[in-house]
Design a protein around this motif. Structure first.
Motif: not given
Length: 563
Positions: A462, A507, A509
């Motif tokens: 992440r 952001t 993942d």
């Protein structure tokens, strides 16, 4: 190169670069003629025994409609039946069904009727390559019809299995989903989601497509197949290609297999470059019936290749046991059932060959095989240093920027397939991590580990990034690094951002590819992010920058599954 017929390879590529084709041809000739003078004593004995109990026919032509015939070979067991049946669609290779010659005769000696055929568009088969399309699914059922007729009709047969390696493995799963007569499947070096294999995290697998084109250099590709490959290489028509791929993906027909609880055995390599492991794992986890997953060191088809020429091979041994249990046992062969059940780990769903010690770990389920997540938080470089750290607590307020458009020594492999064969031989690629230019990559390194770390499962990253361009591609690599700075790759994953606001933090993942790896005490974990790898197609050709940071409210971290 590009021609009027589309992109064609500059050279022919083999997905089985170390396979002795002449040896397989000699076995086929000996089965046909009885002349075993050119075979080793062990293989000659196998052929002689096979000819005693089974009739071998090659040059068989299986009509599948519209004037198309498939080139095939048949092994018919002579003892009174009924006998179970195995159909083997060929890999993505010009050699076609001959790649199965040794294993098919072993199934025949065990009591099976076997038909192995060359998929349409390859070798001596007619038609065009449709990449496991509806025509290929229908071909599998027609091949089964032919074997049933040769075996004496529906009243003379037992249960039915499909087995394939590589291309044939996907076809086998798809036929089993659509043809209710199929009772069990073996899928070696397979795919579950073809779209994910072509576009992983919106990143094009250009080396995979180029390799597939090279391996099909002598095949006849349909216009739609050629278009799909060209579109991946040219970075166009993505949605159409994903729709085309979904139709050819067993994952999208998993419920049909679940409805009948069809047993499926999978085998995959950790560093698979054609069909990366996560998409096969997704298919495995989607199934609710009997299932088994074998993980091995190496790359596509490498771990099972030695079995194709008759050498001892645990994957093919498992394949035989799988069919013995799910096909022979149902025919009342209690000895076969007992042999399977007493074999160590036979009831477990997951068997993993751990890099690099080759120890086998057998677990009852994927959940039991997966380690508990442990987080390593990304930090900024220490004063005067270039590398960030991987720590047990977040340290925020930092940023690291690297330029895009330049390759670094951090790569997936030196060569597709061949690096995997070196791994099989105990020679994994050595990375000199000190030569990675930190202006072209972000690097984060842990302290020396105080104990052995056993990574089992899917590592996850992440991270917050701010690219300077709207479209940006980067690749995350996880290395095991010794005290001299020499690394070995544990796993990796590409990622592409499309249409982002330049310089705005995002952001994301990332699921790195599944791994089974032991990092020794005293070694370090190293995470590297760079923007160029020959295996992947970049989203943009214009160089720029990527800034990595770690917001207070959402720190960046690497999560590794530790058992």
């Amino acid at each position: 190169m590009t021609t009027s017929q589309g992109t064609r390879p500059d050279a022919v590529v083999s997905l089985y670069p170390e396979l002795d084709e002449e040896a397989l041809d000699q076995v086929a000739r000996a089965l046909r003629t009885g002349d075993t003078s050119k075979l080793s004593p062990a293989r000659a004995a196998e052929v002689a025994e096979t000819r005693e109990v089974a009739t071998f026919l090659d040059g068989v032509k299986v009509p599948v409609g519209e004037g198309v015939e498939l080139d095939a070979a048949v092994w018919l067991h002579r003892e009174e039946g009924p006998h179970p049946l195995i159909v083997m669609p060929s890999p993505w290779a010009k050699q076609g069904w001959t790649l199965y010659t040794v294993q098919a005769m072993r199934f025949a000696r065990r009591g099976y009727h076997v038909l192995a055929y060359t998929a349409r568009g390859f070798g001596e088969s007619g038609g065009e390559v449709e990449v496991a399309g509806e025509a290929d699914i229908a071909d599998g059922s027609k091949a089964l019809d032919h074997l049933i007729s040769q075996a004496g009709g529906p009243g003379s047969i037992g249960r039915i299995g499909f087995l394939g390696d590589s291309y044939g493995s996907g076809i086998s799963q798809l036929v089993a989903a659509e043809d209710r007569r199929v009772h069990a499947v073996v899928a070696l070096s397979t795919w579950g989601d073809l779209g994910e294999a072509f576009y992983e995290n919106d990143t094009r697998h250009v080396a995979s497509v180029q390799t597939l084109l090279g391996a099909a250099a002598t095949a006849r590709l349909s216009e739609r197949t050629q278009q799909a490959f060209d579109d991946v290489l040219a970075n166009r028509n993505i949605e159409e290609t994903l729709e085309w791929a979904a139709e050819r993906s067993p994952y999208h027909r998993a419920q049909k297999l679940n409805d009948r609880q069809v047993p499926v055995l999978f085998a995959q390599a950790w560093h698979e470059t054609l069909f990366p492991g996560n998409q096969t794992l997704k298919m495995f986890n989607a199934l609710s019936g009997p299932k088994r997953l074998l993980w091995s060191i190496g790359d596509h088809s490498g771990p099972e290749m030695s079995g194709m020429i008759g050498l001892p091979n645990r994957i093919w041994q498992d394949a035989h046991q799988w069919f013995d249990r799910h096909l022979l046992e149902a025919n009342g062969d209690e000895a076969a059932a007992a042999a399977f059940d007493t074999d160590s780990g036979a009831e477990d769903q997951v068997v993993s060959e751990v890099m690099w010690g080759r120890a086998l770990e057998s677990r009852p389920s994927w959940h039991a095989a997966t380690g508990n997540p442990e987080r390593f938080y990304l930090t900024g470089p220490a004063e005067g240093g270039k590398d960030g750290g991987l720590l047990d607590k977040p340290t925020n307020g930092w940023h690291t920027t690297f330029t895009t458009g330049t390759d670094t020594p951090a790569t997936v492999a030196d060569r597709i397939l061949l690096t995997g064969y070196a791994e099989l031989a105990g020679l994994p690629k050595a990375y000199r991590t000190g030569k990675i230019d930190r202006s072209d990559a972000g690097v984060w390194t842990s302290a020396p580990l105080s104990s052995r770390h056993q990574l089992r499962g899917v590592p996850r990253l992440r991270v917050t990034v701010a690219p300077s361009e709207a479209d940006a591609t980067f690749v995350a690599y996880l290395f095991d690094v010794n005290a001299f700075g020499i690394g070995r790759i544990i796993t990796h994953a590409p990622y592409t951002l499309l249409g982002s606001a330049p310089q705005e933090p995002v952001t994301i993942d990332i699921a790195l590819q599944v791994t089974g790896y032991d990092v020794r005490a005293g070694h370090r974990l190293m995470l590297v992010l760079d923007s160029v790898d020959p295996f992947y197609g970049p989203a943009a050709e214009t160089p720029g920058t990527i800034t990595v940071t770690s917001p207070d409210e959402d720190p960046s971290y690497l999560e590794v599954p530790l058992s």
